[in-house]
Motif scaffolding. Sequence first.
Motif, PDB file in Angstrom:
ATOM      1  N   VAL A  34      11.205   1.287   0.547  1.00 20.87           N
ATOM      2  CA  VAL A  34      10.194   0.225   0.652  1.00 20.87           C
ATOM      3  C   VAL A  34      10.729  -1.074   0.045  1.00 20.87           C
ATOM      4  CG1 VAL A  34       7.873  -0.482  -0.042  1.00 20.87           C
ATOM      5  CG2 VAL A  34       8.297   1.887   0.633  1.00 20.87           C
TER       6      VAL A  34
ATOM      7  N   LYS B 284      12.374   7.075  -1.514  1.00 25.47           N
ATOM      8  CA  LYS B 284      11.240   6.493  -0.791  1.00 25.47           C
ATOM      9  C   LYS B 284      10.893   5.120  -1.364  1.00 25.47           C
ATOM     10  CE  LYS B 284       9.023  10.841   0.605  1.00 25.47           C
ATOM     11  NZ  LYS B 284       7.826  11.704   0.457  1.00 25.47           N
TER      12      LYS B 284
ATOM     13  N   ARG C 172       0.827  -1.206   0.000  1.00 26.08           N
ATOM     14  CA  ARG C 172       0.000   0.000   0.000  1.00 26.08           C
ATOM     15  C   ARG C 172       0.862   1.257   0.000  1.00 26.08           C
ATOM     16  NH1 ARG C 172      -4.244  -2.188   4.577  1.00 26.08           N
ATOM     17  NH2 ARG C 172      -5.563  -3.423   3.178  1.00 26.08           N
ATOM     18  N   LYS C 173       1.941   1.212   0.782  1.00 30.51           N
ATOM     19  CA  LYS C 173       2.863   2.345   0.826  1.00 30.51           C
ATOM     20  C   LYS C 173       3.500   2.556  -0.544  1.00 30.51           C
ATOM     21  CE  LYS C 173       5.254   5.453   3.163  1.00 30.51           C
ATOM     22  NZ  LYS C 173       4.620   6.645   3.769  1.00 30.51           N
TER      23      LYS C 173
ATOM     24  N   LYS D 293       1.171   4.411  -3.102  1.00 31.64           N
ATOM     25  CA  LYS D 293       1.094   5.861  -2.914  1.00 31.64           C
ATOM     26  C   LYS D 293       2.362   6.540  -3.428  1.00 31.64           C
ATOM     27  CE  LYS D 293       0.112   9.420   0.542  1.00 31.64           C
ATOM     28  NZ  LYS D 293       1.179  10.304   0.048  1.00 31.64           N
TER      29      LYS D 293
END
Length: 573
Positions: A239, A235, A179-180, A183
């Motif tokens: 992840v 970012k 989910r991260k 986004k």
Amino acid sequence: MKKENSQFLTLILSTKVPKLALSLGLLGSLMTTLVGLVIPLITKELVDGFDPSEFNTALLFIIIGVFLLQALFDGLSTYALAYVGQRIIAKLRERMWSKFIRLPISYFDKHKSGESVSRIVNDTSILKDLITQHFPQFITGIITIIGAVIILLIMDWKMTILMFIAVPIACAIIIPLGRKMWKISRDLQDETAHFSGDIQQTLGEIRLMKASNAESEEQQNGNQNIKNLFKFGLKEATVSSLIRPLMQLTNMLMVVLIITYGGIRVAQGTMSTGSLVAFLLYLLQITMPIGSFAMFFTQLQKARGATERIMDILSLNEEAQNGIEKDISNKTVYFDHVSFSYDESEQVLDNVTFDVQPGTMVAFAGPSGGGKTTVFGLLEQFYQPSSGEIRIGDTVIQDHSLHSWRSQIGYVSQDSPMMAGTIRENLCYGLEEKAAISDNRLWEVAEMAYADQFIKEFPNGLDTEVGERGVKLSGGQRQRIAIARAFLRNPKILMMDEATASLDSQSEAIVQKALTRLMEGRTTLVIAHRLSTIIDADKIVFIEKGKVTGIGSHSELVAEHPLYNEFAKQQLT
């Protein structure tokens, strides 16, 4: 999440997936798995029946043959599934390109062209990587895991159940991080599109940038965009750097548990050494795909963001292409109480009414920003009136098919835009029967536009490259090629945005002669920046602040219209 995944499937299925290639790919994956699942069983027999004094050569050759067969099926299935992916992306890009070139001008007024390029290239590349690389691995991995688990349950259900301890751990890792990633991916794609738009705009106006000494400013802006992309990239990397090690740690935990428990079973005599080796080989067949699953779900989150953007583009309304095909020769053009605004904040045209009789020349004059160019945009059907209507004869122009309407209109502007390519390609640009146009015809229209002399001076003649936006030609040369192009199309209605305004006196005289020849017998609309070019117009429409404040001949407006009279005194005396 279900909505985004359903959007992705809907988008993929809309491209008409090649079923035969997909079936062959899946069948090949199934055969690869089945052959691969035999290897641990053969290895088990080899280990349990191992005798140094009598080596089983036949069994060894069988293992080698099985490996070769597995490699063959694997290669065929990988190619077939990659073919499916490439076909899907090709179809998707075709749809997007077809959509973009049919979107109304108003879309491109609001979006940088670089953003549109990013949607076609970058967003579809994300889907391509998912479908051609990660999806085939995912399919083969799923089949392998299912087959291996079934055999393991048959071999030893207790050890197999112990292995499933890792499943909830893996889900707990993948779902929140996925989910991260989704986004982050959306934000990264938006920033990439913005960066592409800025780059294309700067490079497209490179002469303005250099003439304005704006290198430092543009470098600063570009560096800021690059920093933003760098932050999003970090970012994304953060992840990814969490997903892979955590999945590997989970796999190693599972291997350690199995080896420990299996070793105890072998020591107790309840399991043979060959069975433990076979179990470990099947375990590797399960754990290896799980690592690729993490990458697949990471890429899937990226694809969800790309899908959302692509679906937004494909859902936009195109210009209406259907309509009647009708000759507009010898018909009057009517603007009947036409109003228009680009947005609700400002009215560009307000209740504009005038007519253009066939075969006459009507000029538009007035202060800059009054709405003259907008009149041409409405007549080209780049925009639609907010109210009122534009007719040709008794027919509203929107009732004509765009292809038929625009093929009967010629437009010669100040900047005379050109495509990168040859003079020949620019003369024939947009014409359907290019191959049928002879060189004699091209030289004929070039002569009519007084362009033949300078074209003959080029070593390659009509095949001379003009450069991006025609930068290898002078302004006068570009104008004359634009006029020759208009001659080749033989338009019924001619629109000119003061095509000589930015030329030197020598070029202006030549281009003006060509324009005069082009206007003969045609309904002509001219935007005038200099009144000297429209004194002989049949009618002059004076527009200021979006309103028509005067219509008449030059002499009539000089006598009756104060602002026009002032313009005439400034320019003509």
